[in-house]
Design an enzyme around this catalytic site. Sequence first.
Site, PDB file in Angstrom:
ATOM      1  N   ARG A   1       1.942 -19.982  -3.928  1.00 60.76           N
ATOM      2  CA  ARG A   1       1.047 -19.220  -4.811  1.00 60.76           C
ATOM      3  C   ARG A   1       1.274 -19.612  -6.279  1.00 60.76           C
ATOM      4  O   ARG A   1       2.395 -19.806  -6.712  1.00 60.76           O
ATOM      5  CB  ARG A   1       1.297 -17.720  -4.659  1.00 60.76           C
TER       6      ARG A   1
ATOM      7  N   ARG B   1       5.434 -16.991  -9.680  1.00 62.23           N
ATOM      8  CA  ARG B   1       6.168 -15.750  -9.882  1.00 62.23           C
ATOM      9  C   ARG B   1       7.633 -15.944  -9.484  1.00 62.23           C
ATOM     10  O   ARG B   1       7.930 -16.614  -8.503  1.00 62.23           O
ATOM     11  CB  ARG B   1       5.548 -14.629  -9.033  1.00 62.23           C
TER      12      ARG B   1
ATOM     13  N   ARG C   1       3.862   2.857  -1.691  1.00 65.42           N
ATOM     14  CA  ARG C   1       4.703   1.945  -0.922  1.00 65.42           C
ATOM     15  C   ARG C   1       5.829   2.691  -0.210  1.00 65.42           C
ATOM     16  O   ARG C   1       6.636   2.072   0.469  1.00 65.42           O
ATOM     17  CB  ARG C   1       5.329   0.962  -1.888  1.00 65.42           C
TER      18      ARG C   1
ATOM     19  N   ARG D   1      11.732  -9.260   0.360  1.00 67.14           N
ATOM     20  CA  ARG D   1      10.538  -8.412   0.159  1.00 67.14           C
ATOM     21  C   ARG D   1       9.952  -8.016   1.517  1.00 67.14           C
ATOM     22  O   ARG D   1       9.460  -6.893   1.696  1.00 67.14           O
ATOM     23  CB  ARG D   1       9.497  -9.154  -0.684  1.00 67.14           C
TER      24      ARG D   1
ATOM     25  N   LYS E   1      -3.683  -8.717  -0.739  1.00 68.97           N
ATOM     26  CA  LYS E   1      -4.148  -7.456  -1.354  1.00 68.97           C
ATOM     27  C   LYS E   1      -4.780  -7.721  -2.726  1.00 68.97           C
ATOM     28  O   LYS E   1      -5.863  -7.232  -3.030  1.00 68.97           O
ATOM     29  CB  LYS E   1      -2.989  -6.459  -1.480  1.00 68.97           C
TER      30      LYS E   1
HETATM   31  P1  AP5 Z   1      -2.219 -12.334  -2.879  1.00 71.15           P
HETATM   32  O1  AP5 Z   1      -3.612 -11.857  -2.909  1.00 71.15           O
HETATM   33  O2  AP5 Z   1      -1.555 -12.643  -4.184  1.00 71.15           O
HETATM   34  O3  AP5 Z   1      -1.311 -11.358  -1.965  1.00 71.15           O
HETATM   35  P2  AP5 Z   1      -0.722  -9.907  -2.247  1.00 71.15           P
HETATM   36  O4  AP5 Z   1      -0.788  -9.146  -0.971  1.00 71.15           O
HETATM   37  O5  AP5 Z   1      -1.365  -9.298  -3.454  1.00 71.15           O
HETATM   38  O6  AP5 Z   1       0.781 -10.322  -2.531  1.00 71.15           O
HETATM   39  P3  AP5 Z   1       1.842  -9.780  -3.580  1.00 71.15           P
HETATM   40  O7  AP5 Z   1       3.009 -10.734  -3.470  1.00 71.15           O
HETATM   41  O8  AP5 Z   1       1.272  -9.599  -4.946  1.00 71.15           O
HETATM   42  O9  AP5 Z   1       2.197  -8.419  -2.975  1.00 71.15           O
HETATM   43  P4  AP5 Z   1       3.451  -7.646  -3.151  1.00 71.15           P
HETATM   44  O10 AP5 Z   1       3.018  -6.361  -2.581  1.00 71.15           O
HETATM   45  O11 AP5 Z   1       4.696  -8.196  -2.594  1.00 71.15           O
HETATM   46  O12 AP5 Z   1       3.752  -7.753  -4.734  1.00 71.15           O
HETATM   47  P5  AP5 Z   1       3.545  -6.729  -5.926  1.00 71.15           P
HETATM   48  O13 AP5 Z   1       3.109  -7.510  -7.088  1.00 71.15           O
HETATM   49  O14 AP5 Z   1       2.738  -5.568  -5.482  1.00 71.15           O
HETATM   50  O15 AP5 Z   1      -2.189 -13.647  -1.941  1.00 71.15           O
HETATM   51  C1  AP5 Z   1      -0.974 -14.368  -1.732  1.00 71.15           C
HETATM   52  C2  AP5 Z   1      -1.296 -15.866  -1.632  1.00 71.15           C
HETATM   53  O16 AP5 Z   1      -2.063 -16.094  -0.443  1.00 71.15           O
HETATM   54  C3  AP5 Z   1      -2.148 -16.417  -2.794  1.00 71.15           C
HETATM   55  O17 AP5 Z   1      -1.729 -17.725  -3.090  1.00 71.15           O
HETATM   56  C4  AP5 Z   1      -3.585 -16.400  -2.239  1.00 71.15           C
HETATM   57  O18 AP5 Z   1      -4.385 -17.416  -2.820  1.00 71.15           O
HETATM   58  C5  AP5 Z   1      -3.350 -16.673  -0.755  1.00 71.15           C
HETATM   59  N1  AP5 Z   1      -4.324 -16.018   0.127  1.00 71.15           N
HETATM   60  C6  AP5 Z   1      -4.821 -14.761   0.021  1.00 71.15           C
HETATM   61  N2  AP5 Z   1      -5.660 -14.496   1.031  1.00 71.15           N
HETATM   62  C7  AP5 Z   1      -5.686 -15.615   1.808  1.00 71.15           C
HETATM   63  C8  AP5 Z   1      -6.362 -15.968   3.021  1.00 71.15           C
HETATM   64  N3  AP5 Z   1      -7.192 -15.107   3.663  1.00 71.15           N
HETATM   65  N4  AP5 Z   1      -6.147 -17.189   3.543  1.00 71.15           N
HETATM   66  C9  AP5 Z   1      -5.309 -18.087   2.926  1.00 71.15           C
HETATM   67  N5  AP5 Z   1      -4.657 -17.810   1.763  1.00 71.15           N
HETATM   68  C10 AP5 Z   1      -4.834 -16.581   1.226  1.00 71.15           C
HETATM   69  O19 AP5 Z   1       5.023  -6.176  -6.136  1.00 71.15           O
HETATM   70  C11 AP5 Z   1       6.031  -6.981  -6.708  1.00 71.15           C
HETATM   71  C12 AP5 Z   1       7.294  -6.132  -6.883  1.00 71.15           C
HETATM   72  O20 AP5 Z   1       7.026  -5.033  -7.796  1.00 71.15           O
HETATM   73  C13 AP5 Z   1       7.818  -5.443  -5.616  1.00 71.15           C
HETATM   74  O21 AP5 Z   1       8.650  -6.312  -4.871  1.00 71.15           O
HETATM   75  C14 AP5 Z   1       8.581  -4.261  -6.221  1.00 71.15           C
HETATM   76  O22 AP5 Z   1       9.830  -4.677  -6.731  1.00 71.15           O
HETATM   77  C15 AP5 Z   1       7.701  -3.854  -7.374  1.00 71.15           C
HETATM   78  N6  AP5 Z   1       6.694  -2.845  -6.996  1.00 71.15           N
HETATM   79  C16 AP5 Z   1       5.331  -2.995  -6.977  1.00 71.15           C
HETATM   80  N7  AP5 Z   1       4.727  -1.866  -6.551  1.00 71.15           N
HETATM   81  C17 AP5 Z   1       5.710  -0.982  -6.278  1.00 71.15           C
HETATM   82  C18 AP5 Z   1       5.716   0.361  -5.773  1.00 71.15           C
HETATM   83  N8  AP5 Z   1       4.583   0.999  -5.457  1.00 71.15           N
HETATM   84  N9  AP5 Z   1       6.904   0.973  -5.621  1.00 71.15           N
HETATM   85  C19 AP5 Z   1       8.068   0.348  -5.959  1.00 71.15           C
HETATM   86  N10 AP5 Z   1       8.142  -0.926  -6.421  1.00 71.15           N
HETATM   87  C20 AP5 Z   1       6.973  -1.584  -6.570  1.00 71.15           C
END
Ligand code: AP5
Length: 222
Positions: free
Chosen positions: A130, A163, A91, A174, A16
């Site tokens: 990552r 991270r 979410r 997660r 994402k």
């Molecule tokens: P990346 O692009 O970083 O993936 P992502 O989907 O953004 O992953 P996140 O871990 O950031 O998502 P998340 O939803 O768990 O975390 P968030 O920060 O929102 O890609 C991942 C890896 O794959 C990278 O190394 C990249 O290079 C590689 N990659 C990408 N595309 C690729 C491809 N096509 N092929 C190969 N490799 C590829 O949330 C963190 C925490 O915050 C949550 O657990 C929660 O506690 C809290 N939080 C956040 N939002 C909310 C909410 N709305 N409500 C409540 N709590 C929340």
Amino acid sequence: MNGTVVVLLGPPGSGKGTQAQRLVEVLGTPHVSSGDLFRHHLSEDTDLGQLAKSYMEKGELVPDDVTVKMVMERISRPDCEEGVILDGFPRTLTQAEALKGALSGRGQEVTVVPLIRVGDEEVVRRLTARRVCKECGAVYNLAFNPPEEEGECDVCGGDLYQREDDNPETVQHRLYTYYKETSPLIGYYFAQDRLVEVDGEQPVEQVSEELLEAIHEAKRAS
Ligand code: AP5
């Protein structure tokens, strides 16, 4: 907010954030990531950051009330008037309803919800490899997309870090949280004819192409 509202949906590690950064360059609309907003609060050591930390380190969701308040404040700023790419929000169904209410108050609605599909094994493989730049937030992967110099950002030269929630145990939790709390949004947006599925296990460029196609198609239809 008068423009295109894109909600990127998908499990942790589905790409994402990677895709949102690429879409920003083409669409020119801001990227709002709830995870990044929480991490910013954490780095500033605010009360919200401390609260969020206790949930994030366990791989659980931060409560809806504080999350909704934080994201609504962000998307009400002038730079989001022409549209926004939402990453990691909503979410839960409660968050989705709050977003819907806020948008309809301005005569707007969600334009399209691309669901980036990636299998669980691939999620674990990606997240444990990552690395993120401390300075500019650029995302790398030691297996698929390593930096030219180990530990150093290609874009700005900043230090790369892992991270805290990218360890295997927290990644598993997660994923569990995603299936339990977030996956109901798939049916929610499907019923509203907003959902478009994209295979997230393709190369990054291919995923971007399909996302752009889906966004342009949704804009034409709206
Ligand atoms: P990346 O692009 O970083 O993936 P992502 O989907 O953004 O992953 P996140 O871990 O950031 O998502 P998340 O939803 O768990 O975390 P968030 O920060 O929102 O890609 C991942 C890896 O794959 C990278 O190394 C990249 O290079 C590689 N990659 C990408 N595309 C690729 C491809 N096509 N092929 C190969 N490799 C590829 O949330 C963190 C925490 O915050 C949550 O657990 C929660 O506690 C809290 N939080 C956040 N939002 C909310 C909410 N709305 N409500 C409540 N709590 C929340």
